[in-house]
Design an enzyme around this catalytic site. Structure first.
Site, mmCIF file in Angstrom:
data_model
loop_
_atom_site.group_PDB
_atom_site.id
_atom_site.type_symbol
_atom_site.label_atom_id
_atom_site.label_comp_id
_atom_site.label_asym_id
_atom_site.label_seq_id
_atom_site.Cartn_x
_atom_site.Cartn_y
_atom_site.Cartn_z
ATOM 1 N N LYS A 189 18.047 -3.190 13.156
ATOM 2 C CA LYS A 189 18.665 -4.464 13.530
ATOM 3 C C LYS A 189 17.691 -5.595 13.233
ATOM 4 O O LYS A 189 16.486 -5.378 13.110
ATOM 5 C CB LYS A 189 19.024 -4.476 15.013
ATOM 6 C CG LYS A 189 20.130 -3.506 15.363
ATOM 7 C CD LYS A 189 20.511 -3.627 16.810
ATOM 8 C CE LYS A 189 21.656 -2.655 17.127
ATOM 9 N NZ LYS A 189 22.015 -2.663 18.543
ATOM 10 N N HIS B 16 24.088 6.969 2.603
ATOM 11 C CA HIS B 16 25.212 7.769 2.113
ATOM 12 C C HIS B 16 26.416 7.602 3.028
ATOM 13 O O HIS B 16 26.284 7.220 4.193
ATOM 14 C CB HIS B 16 24.818 9.242 2.041
ATOM 15 C CG HIS B 16 23.835 9.539 0.953
ATOM 16 N ND1 HIS B 16 24.213 9.855 -0.328
ATOM 17 C CD2 HIS B 16 22.479 9.557 0.954
ATOM 18 C CE1 HIS B 16 23.139 10.058 -1.071
ATOM 19 N NE2 HIS B 16 22.078 9.885 -0.311
ATOM 20 N N ALA C 163 3.578 0.593 13.918
ATOM 21 C CA ALA C 163 3.550 1.833 13.143
ATOM 22 C C ALA C 163 4.617 2.813 13.624
ATOM 23 O O ALA C 163 4.883 2.940 14.813
ATOM 24 C CB ALA C 163 2.164 2.474 13.262
ATOM 25 N N ASN D 258 0.851 -1.189 0.000
ATOM 26 C CA ASN D 258 0.000 0.000 0.000
ATOM 27 C C ASN D 258 0.891 1.244 0.000
ATOM 28 O O ASN D 258 1.369 1.655 1.055
ATOM 29 C CB ASN D 258 -0.892 0.017 1.252
ATOM 30 C CG ASN D 258 -1.888 -1.108 1.252
ATOM 31 O OD1 ASN D 258 -2.798 -1.132 0.455
ATOM 32 N ND2 ASN D 258 -1.713 -2.060 2.150
#
Length: 196
Positions: free
Chosen positions: A177, A126, A171, A97
């Site tokens: 990890k 990065h 959520a 979704n």
């Protein structure tokens, strides 16, 4: 007298008729971007695909990019392989979704996984060095999401992570990890809060 309910129902019906007409075009779009997919792929709204590597989607999966189907504010499903060695494999019976997946190396998603809206899965980042920060040679590590994983709203899954089968990610979590099988994990960074 105007019946507002009937007008809204007709508008919704018209939307689903238009989507049925567009679905073959969405599948053609995926083919033109060299995405391989299994039978019975369901597409709601146009996904965004930038494919410089390999993208595979299993059978009976759903790509939901339409806010009219899911709810307001949904972003399109985004599948992005950065180079010719990058790969994304999505298993059977998965539901994405508005999920964003960016692979510099390899992202593997098992069968029967469900991703709520605005989930981000990124297997690279990065360099920390100011000199190398703008390099496009990103440090990366594969991500593995095993079978039957449920990922909640606004979760971010970062490089080198393995999420075990049947686990749930709460959520707003940031997964940095490994998460073992059969547990619920949540938080920033995500930690196990209970076993299933």
């Amino acid at each position: 007298m105007i019946n507002l309910k009937r007008i809204l129902q007709r508008k919704q019906t018209l939307y689903f008729i238009l989507e049925a007409i567009r679905k073959p075009l969405y599948k053609l779009y995926l083919k033109r971007r060299y995405v391989t997919y299994g039978v019975n792929l369901k597409i709601y709204g146009k996904p965004l695909v930038i494919n410089r590597g390999i993208i595979n989607i299993g059978i009976n999966s759903k790509l939901i990019s339409s806010s009219k189907f899911y709810g307001q504010g949904l972003q399109p499903v985004s599948l992005y392989t950065l180079n010719e060695n990058s790969r994304i494999d999505i298993g059977n019976n998965c539901t994405l979704n508005g999920t964003s997946i960016r692979a510099a190396s390899y992202i593997s998603i098992g069968n029967d996984c469900v991703f709520a809206s605005d989930v981000k899965i990124v297997d690279h980042d990065h360099h920390l060095s100011p000199i190398e920060r703008h390099s496009t040679n990103y440090p990366s590590a594969p991500i593995t999401i095993e079978d039957n994983v449920w990922v909640g709203f606004n979760v971010v899954i970062l490089k080198g992570v393995k999420i075990g089968k049947n686990s749930v990610i709460g959520a707003g979590s940031v997964v940095v990890k490994d998460i073992p099988p059969n547990c619920v994990a949540a938080g920033i960074p995500a930690k196990i809060i209970k076993q299933i």
